[in-house]
Design an enzyme around this catalytic site. Sequence first.
Site, mmCIF file in Angstrom:
data_model
loop_
_atom_site.group_PDB
_atom_site.id
_atom_site.type_symbol
_atom_site.label_atom_id
_atom_site.label_comp_id
_atom_site.label_asym_id
_atom_site.label_seq_id
_atom_site.Cartn_x
_atom_site.Cartn_y
_atom_site.Cartn_z
ATOM 1 N N TYR A 1 11.959 24.981 -19.446
ATOM 2 C CA TYR A 1 10.553 25.275 -19.723
ATOM 3 C C TYR A 1 9.863 23.970 -20.077
ATOM 4 C CZ TYR A 1 6.442 27.309 -22.072
ATOM 5 O OH TYR A 1 5.162 27.634 -22.448
ATOM 6 N N ASP B 1 11.967 15.571 -20.354
ATOM 7 C CA ASP B 1 11.083 16.359 -21.221
ATOM 8 C C ASP B 1 11.793 16.485 -22.582
ATOM 9 O OD1 ASP B 1 9.556 19.686 -21.106
ATOM 10 O OD2 ASP B 1 9.609 18.110 -22.628
ATOM 11 N N LYS C 1 6.129 18.618 -30.641
ATOM 12 C CA LYS C 1 6.826 19.190 -31.805
ATOM 13 C C LYS C 1 6.960 18.176 -32.960
ATOM 14 C CE LYS C 1 9.133 22.533 -28.806
ATOM 15 N NZ LYS C 1 8.604 23.853 -29.187
HETATM 16 P P1 KE4 Z 1 3.747 23.203 -26.101
HETATM 17 O O1 KE4 Z 1 2.662 23.181 -25.069
HETATM 18 O O2 KE4 Z 1 4.174 24.609 -26.496
HETATM 19 O O3 KE4 Z 1 3.424 22.316 -27.320
HETATM 20 O O4 KE4 Z 1 5.052 22.526 -25.484
HETATM 21 C C1 KE4 Z 1 5.566 23.048 -24.288
HETATM 22 C C2 KE4 Z 1 7.035 22.665 -24.157
HETATM 23 C C3 KE4 Z 1 7.373 21.650 -23.280
HETATM 24 N N1 KE4 Z 1 8.662 21.261 -23.130
HETATM 25 C C4 KE4 Z 1 9.658 21.845 -23.852
HETATM 26 C C5 KE4 Z 1 11.069 21.374 -23.663
HETATM 27 C C6 KE4 Z 1 9.366 22.889 -24.761
HETATM 28 O O5 KE4 Z 1 10.369 23.467 -25.469
HETATM 29 C C7 KE4 Z 1 8.024 23.314 -24.923
HETATM 30 C C8 KE4 Z 1 7.630 24.440 -25.855
HETATM 31 N N2 KE4 Z 1 8.703 25.151 -26.473
HETATM 32 C C9 KE4 Z 1 8.452 26.557 -26.774
HETATM 33 C C10 KE4 Z 1 9.668 27.136 -27.489
HETATM 34 N N3 KE4 Z 1 10.879 26.931 -26.800
HETATM 35 C C11 KE4 Z 1 7.201 26.742 -27.573
HETATM 36 C C12 KE4 Z 1 7.071 28.073 -28.295
HETATM 37 C C13 KE4 Z 1 5.940 28.884 -27.743
HETATM 38 O O6 KE4 Z 1 5.725 28.862 -26.512
HETATM 39 O O7 KE4 Z 1 5.272 29.558 -28.569
#
Ligand code: KE4
Length: 429
Positions: A144, A239, A267
């Site tokens: 993701y 990533d 994060k």
């Molecule tokens: P954000 O746009 O959510 O800040 O980041 C996206 C993203 C990009 N790359 C990786 C490896 C990530 O894990 C994420 C976001 N992680 C999820 C939880 N695994 C966010 C939680 C959510 O979507 O509410």
Amino acid sequence: MKHPKSEKLFERAKRSIPGGVNSPVRAFKSVGIDPLFLVRGKGAYVWDADGSKYIDYVGSWGPLILGHSHPNVIEAIQKQALLATSFGAPTELEIELAELVKELIPSIELLRMTSSGTEATMSAIRVARGYTGKDKIIKFEGCYHGHGDSFLIKAGSGALTLGAPSSPGVTIDTAKDTLNATYNNLPSVEALVTAHRGQIAAIIVEPVAGNMGVVPPKAGFLEGLRNICDREQIVLIFDEVMTGFRVTLGGAQQWYGVKPDLTTLGKIIGGGLPVGAFGGKREMMELLSPVGPVYQAGTLSGNPLAMAAGLATLRMLKEENPYPELERKSALLAESFSENINRSDIKANQTRVGSMLCLFFTQKEVTDYETAITSDTKAFAHYFREMLDRGIYLAPSQFEAMFVSAAHSDEDLEQTIEANRKALNRIRD
Ligand code: KE4
């Protein structure tokens, strides 16, 4: 256990917010109960609207490696808030955070801030396309990278949890430029490279997959991607939104000793406030406007409050080096969980990289999307509820990570291990 105030808030939320949440995986949909509405966090703990206290292993989905409301972070935010919350103009804080990230992750020569990990990954592939003049990208099934259109094809995290790994609303023409390989499977990458030779701008990978549960890279996998990218003039993007400053201070690229061309972050870099970032080779990053023609922007990119929180967090990680303790505590948790699994005869196995853990409800070794989805998500949902009833707050999905923070005490771990033992026995019986 009932959560009447959360249930009432959830009903009210659904009248104004789609599904009552601002991010789908928070809705607890796959674990069979209404979501908890939280009101306070301190150290390793959160409290919900009904006043119940939990040991928290979500940590805001990774940012809170130092625990909730660390005094230094709060003080930094308060101090900055009295000066200004936002300008939309450059500040020294952005330089300081960029300089510190460059020091900690030497593959980054230039860095640009965004307000989310999604913006960071979207921007990184745009740079890769602008740099190579090629259109296609390779990602990995179950990984993701945020909710950018190019990534919502066989995606992980909430998309996988909620049964829509490929999202409506993404056009056919967009989807055709996203190729999906199999994680930990270099021949699947070679096959795509051969079939689309000269068309692939980038390979984007989670160096430790954290969005189909925690799936470590097999020996040679990341090195193999590096070699393919060097041979084929493809941009390698790590990533590290989840793994950056998490698996160790220099991220997964330091842990595994493989250097990407571009890195995306999020994060932890914001210390709990909205920050994403992307960076890497100068020759690529200088394509970005206003230096070069690749456009990318953001009203709140580099926001002073968020910079202050991120700086306070990264400075503590650098000066206090919590990683040996994080390793000890995370290993204790993982080993104890594995012992409990063996004793309970439940079909499950434990994975871990640093302070990212996952308990898969499958007997198969999970190495990719196909093996991850053999997990019994109903058993996970039961486990989640049993742990919650014992005061342990886990990510509400089989396909997420459990995060240990510097704030978790040995007593917290003992309580968690005992809850895990009882929960597994309840599922078995
Ligand atoms: P954000 O746009 O959510 O800040 O980041 C996206 C993203 C990009 N790359 C990786 C490896 C990530 O894990 C994420 C976001 N992680 C999820 C939880 N695994 C966010 C939680 C959510 O979507 O509410």
